[in-house]
Every structure is written in structure tokens, then in C-alpha cells.
Design a protein around this motif. Structure first.
Motif, PDB file in Angstrom:
ATOM      1  N   GLY A   1       0.808  -1.204   0.000  1.00  0.00           N
ATOM      2  CA  GLY A   1       0.000   0.000   0.000  1.00  0.00           C
ATOM      3  C   GLY A   1       0.840   1.251   0.000  1.00  0.00           C
ATOM      4  N   ASP A   2       0.176   2.382  -0.250  1.00  0.00           N
ATOM      5  CA  ASP A   2       0.892   3.653  -0.381  1.00  0.00           C
ATOM      6  C   ASP A   2       0.863   4.489   0.888  1.00  0.00           C
ATOM      7  N   SER A   3      -0.018   4.180   1.831  1.00  0.00           N
ATOM      8  CA  SER A   3      -0.202   5.039   3.000  1.00  0.00           C
ATOM      9  C   SER A   3       0.528   4.501   4.224  1.00  0.00           C
ATOM     10  N   LEU A   4       1.387   5.326   4.793  1.00  0.00           N
ATOM     11  CA  LEU A   4       2.080   4.945   6.024  1.00  0.00           C
ATOM     12  C   LEU A   4       1.099   4.818   7.185  1.00  0.00           C
ATOM     13  N   THR A   5       0.194   5.777   7.319  1.00  0.00           N
ATOM     14  CA  THR A   5      -0.706   5.805   8.467  1.00  0.00           C
ATOM     15  C   THR A   5      -1.816   4.759   8.380  1.00  0.00           C
ATOM     16  N   SER A   6      -2.101   4.291   7.190  1.00  0.00           N
ATOM     17  CA  SER A   6      -3.169   3.318   6.999  1.00  0.00           C
ATOM     18  C   SER A   6      -2.604   1.926   6.709  1.00  0.00           C
ATOM     19  N   ASP A   7      -2.031   1.738   5.537  1.00  0.00           N
ATOM     20  CA  ASP A   7      -1.572   0.418   5.098  1.00  0.00           C
ATOM     21  C   ASP A   7      -0.378  -0.105   5.907  1.00  0.00           C
ATOM     22  N   ILE A   8       0.644   0.714   6.023  1.00  0.00           N
ATOM     23  CA  ILE A   8       1.868   0.266   6.667  1.00  0.00           C
ATOM     24  C   ILE A   8       1.665   0.104   8.171  1.00  0.00           C
TER      25      ILE A   8
ATOM     26  N   ALA B   1      -1.206  -0.668   9.560  1.00  0.00           N
ATOM     27  CA  ALA B   1      -2.029  -1.870   9.715  1.00  0.00           C
ATOM     28  C   ALA B   1      -1.162  -3.123   9.655  1.00  0.00           C
ATOM     29  N   ALA B   2      -0.211  -3.137   8.720  1.00  0.00           N
ATOM     30  CA  ALA B   2       0.695  -4.281   8.611  1.00  0.00           C
ATOM     31  C   ALA B   2       1.489  -4.466   9.899  1.00  0.00           C
ATOM     32  N   TYR B   3       1.979  -3.370  10.443  1.00  0.00           N
ATOM     33  CA  TYR B   3       2.752  -3.423  11.684  1.00  0.00           C
ATOM     34  C   TYR B   3       1.909  -4.010  12.820  1.00  0.00           C
ATOM     35  N   HIS B   4       0.689  -3.525  12.978  1.00  0.00           N
ATOM     36  CA  HIS B   4      -0.173  -3.995  14.063  1.00  0.00           C
ATOM     37  C   HIS B   4      -0.591  -5.456  13.874  1.00  0.00           C
ATOM     38  N   ALA B   5      -0.639  -5.907  12.621  1.00  0.00           N
ATOM     39  CA  ALA B   5      -1.058  -7.282  12.336  1.00  0.00           C
ATOM     40  C   ALA B   5       0.108  -8.263  12.305  1.00  0.00           C
ATOM     41  N   GLY B   6       1.323  -7.766  12.408  1.00  0.00           N
ATOM     42  CA  GLY B   6       2.488  -8.642  12.330  1.00  0.00           C
ATOM     43  C   GLY B   6       2.768  -9.141  10.932  1.00  0.00           C
ATOM     44  N   VAL B   7       2.357  -8.337   9.949  1.00  0.00           N
ATOM     45  CA  VAL B   7       2.500  -8.695   8.535  1.00  0.00           C
ATOM     46  C   VAL B   7       3.607  -7.839   7.917  1.00  0.00           C
ATOM     47  N   ASP B   8       4.397  -8.407   7.034  1.00  0.00           N
ATOM     48  CA  ASP B   8       5.415  -7.639   6.328  1.00  0.00           C
ATOM     49  C   ASP B   8       4.755  -6.554   5.485  1.00  0.00           C
ATOM     50  N   ALA B   9       5.401  -5.396   5.426  1.00  0.00           N
ATOM     51  CA  ALA B   9       4.857  -4.254   4.690  1.00  0.00           C
ATOM     52  C   ALA B   9       5.695  -3.948   3.467  1.00  0.00           C
ATOM     53  N   CYS B  10       5.002  -3.699   2.361  1.00  0.00           N
ATOM     54  CA  CYS B  10       5.642  -3.233   1.133  1.00  0.00           C
ATOM     55  C   CYS B  10       5.054  -1.860   0.831  1.00  0.00           C
ATOM     56  N   TRP B  11       5.874  -0.840   1.000  1.00  0.00           N
ATOM     57  CA  TRP B  11       5.419   0.538   0.841  1.00  0.00           C
ATOM     58  C   TRP B  11       5.595   0.980  -0.600  1.00  0.00           C
ATOM     59  N   PHE B  12       4.476   1.238  -1.278  1.00  0.00           N
ATOM     60  CA  PHE B  12       4.494   1.758  -2.638  1.00  0.00           C
ATOM     61  C   PHE B  12       4.687   3.267  -2.534  1.00  0.00           C
ATOM     62  N   ASN B  13       5.877   3.727  -2.873  1.00  0.00           N
ATOM     63  CA  ASN B  13       6.278   5.109  -2.642  1.00  0.00           C
ATOM     64  C   ASN B  13       6.860   5.702  -3.930  1.00  0.00           C
ATOM     65  N   PRO B  14       6.017   5.882  -4.951  1.00  0.00           N
ATOM     66  CA  PRO B  14       6.541   6.315  -6.262  1.00  0.00           C
ATOM     67  C   PRO B  14       7.170   7.700  -6.255  1.00  0.00           C
TER      68      PRO B  14
ATOM     69  N   ASN C   1       9.705   8.307   5.200  1.00  0.00           N
ATOM     70  CA  ASN C   1       9.000   7.532   6.217  1.00  0.00           C
ATOM     71  C   ASN C   1       9.107   8.288   7.547  1.00  0.00           C
ATOM     72  N   ASP C   2       8.234   9.283   7.712  1.00  0.00           N
ATOM     73  CA  ASP C   2       8.308  10.134   8.894  1.00  0.00           C
ATOM     74  C   ASP C   2       7.524   9.575  10.073  1.00  0.00           C
ATOM     75  N   ARG C   3       7.018   8.356   9.938  1.00  0.00           N
ATOM     76  CA  ARG C   3       6.279   7.721  11.019  1.00  0.00           C
ATOM     77  C   ARG C   3       7.138   6.722  11.791  1.00  0.00           C
ATOM     78  N   GLY C   4       8.310   6.433  11.256  1.00  0.00           N
ATOM     79  CA  GLY C   4       9.190   5.492  11.919  1.00  0.00           C
ATOM     80  C   GLY C   4       8.671   4.068  11.929  1.00  0.00           C
ATOM     81  N   LEU C   5       7.770   3.751  11.023  1.00  0.00           N
ATOM     82  CA  LEU C   5       7.192   2.407  10.968  1.00  0.00           C
ATOM     83  C   LEU C   5       8.121   1.462  10.210  1.00  0.00           C
ATOM     84  N   PRO C   6       8.197   0.210  10.643  1.00  0.00           N
ATOM     85  CA  PRO C   6       9.045  -0.742   9.929  1.00  0.00           C
ATOM     86  C   PRO C   6       8.484  -1.075   8.555  1.00  0.00           C
ATOM     87  N   VAL C   7       9.318  -0.967   7.548  1.00  0.00           N
ATOM     88  CA  VAL C   7       8.932  -1.273   6.167  1.00  0.00           C
ATOM     89  C   VAL C   7       9.890  -2.341   5.651  1.00  0.00           C
TER      90      VAL C   7
END
Length: 234
Positions: free
Chosen positions: A182-189, A191-204, A209-215
Motif C-alpha cells: 500500500g501507499d499510506s504509512l498511516t493506513s496500510d503500513i 495496519a501491517a505493523y499492528h497485524a504482524g505482517v510484512d509491509a511493502c510501501w508503494f512510494n513512487p 518515512n516520517d512515522r518510523g514504521l518498519p517497512v
């Protein structure tokens, strides 16, 4: 094939669908119908209000049903047309959006390729009638294994329940075998973090990454996903 994942959880807007174009088209239609004026001048006003309310939704501060009307109440008041029916305008706008199945360049071919490797389940915070309408009008639908829409399940990303439901649809129980794109740090990424799922950030656009979330993966093009799914980048 050394496949790393068993399901791809994929955002819709600004990952597969060109939401900016769809919004422009739908907004121009309601502006013309209500004689509001130049849609190009008014769209930035609406977009600012809409973005603020969707961020509020992600924090649990407003329901999606309330958001659909509230954004037009604020918008119409700001442009001095508060006498108009915001609820009806919200419904008209949703109907117009539901007819906009505009995909990002390369998205159709990408999903077609991914679906040959593993199930692709769309996970979206979008409005149900809008997302179903767009999917029904879009060729990408036949390559999608399932769709989880926040309005229908009573939870919105970054709530991990959306990803858990999508995994259940695909028959996957191990979060380590799912990838969220997904493209959204606050939504997709998030959600992945909270679910324990690997995140792939679509960042064209190469944003920060100003949220410090693991990608786990950061990509500029959807074509980069193929090697991740097949394990060719290992």
C-alpha cells in the motif's frame, strides 16, 4: 519457485486505482450539477477537508457514514453555499465515484501477473458502494481473489482486523506468510505493523518515512513486487 508469501493484501486507492483522477472526474460532475463554479478551483478546498476527515477516521474519531456527509457540510459552508443539501451531495458524489474504474498505469498487468503466483485480496478503507461499483466496471476484478472493505467489516486500517479478515479469506493463518502492499504509512503500513505482517510501501514519489514504521520493502514501481512474491530477490 521459492515463494516467500501465500497471500498479497493490496490497498486500492493510489496503489491500484488512480484515485486523484477518479476524484477529479466525480467532483467535476457534482460541481456542474449544483452550479458550484469552477471545479479546478474548488477541488483543493474539498480535498483538504476530505483528507482531514479520513485521518480522523483512521484514529477512530468519526464513522464512515458520518464522514460522507460531514465533508460536504464543511465544504459547502466554506464556499458560502451552506443552503445546499450536503447529505444528497455526498450520495451523488459516491455514485459518481463508483463509476470511476481508472487504474494506475501498469496496475492491471501487475495484478494479472501476481494472481498467477498467489491470491490477491484487496483491503480498502473506501466506501462499500464506491469500491464495489469501481471493481465491477474494471477488468482487474477477475484477478482479485477477495475484497475486504472497512464499511462492511466495521473496522478501518490501521486496525489489524482488516488484514486478519483478508488472510482468512485466503485461508492463510500465519501472518508471516502475508504481505501488505500500500501507499499510506498511516493506513496500510501501520495496519501491517499492528497485524504482524510484512509491509511493502508503494512510494513512487520517494516520500520520507516520517512515522518510523518498519517497512520490509520500499518500491517505486509496481513491477518491483514480482520479485518479492516469487522470492527471486532473496
Amino acid at each position: 519457485m521459492n515463494r516467500r508469501y501465500d497471500v498479497l493484501l493490496c490497498d486500492a486507492d493510489d496503489t491500484l486505482f488512480d484515485f486523484k483522477k477518479a476524484e477529479e472526474n466525480a467532483f467535476a460532475g457534482i460541481c456542474a450539477a449544483a452550479s458550484l463554479g469552477d471545479p479546478h478551483a474548488l477541488l483543493p478546498v474539498y480535498s483538504r477537508i476530505n483528507a482531514e476527515l479520513w485521518r480522523l477516521l483512521e484514529r477512530g474519531g468519526i464513522t464512515q457514514s458520518a464522514l460522507r456527509t460531514r465533508r460536504f457540510e464543511i465544504f459547502l459552508k466554506e464556499i458560502g453555499r451552506g443552503e445546499l443539501d450536503a447529505q444528497q451531495m455526498g450520495m451523488d458524489f459516491a455514485d459518481a465515484l463508483s463509476r470511476q474504474g481508472v487504474l494506475l498505469p501498469g496496475a492491471l498487468d501487475a495484478v494479472r501477473r501476481w494472481s498467477r503466483v498467489l491470491p490477491v485480496v484487496v483491503v480498502t478503507n473506501g466506501i462499500a458502494r464506491v469500491q464495489h461499483g469501481r471493481m465491477e466496471r474494471c477488468e482487474v476484478r477477475r484477478f482479485i481473489s477477495g475484497m475486504v472493505i472497512s464499511e462492511e467489516v466495521g473496522a478501518a486500517k490501521p486496525d489489524p482486523r482488516m488484514l486478519h479478515i483478508a488472510m482468512e479469506q485466503a485461508g492463510v493463518s500465519d501472518a508471516r506468510r502475508a504481505l501488505m502492499l500500500g501507499d499510506s504509512l498511516t493506513s496500510d503500513i501501520a495496519a501491517a505493523y499492528h497485524a504482524g505482517v510484512d509491509a511493502c510501501w508503494f512510494n513512487p514519489q520517494g516520500g520520507e518515512n516520517d512515522r518510523g514504521l518498519p517497512v520490509r520493502y520500499e518500491i517505486r514501481s509496481l513491477d518491483e513486487v514480482d520479485a518479492i512474491l516469487t522470492g527471486e530477490d532473496m
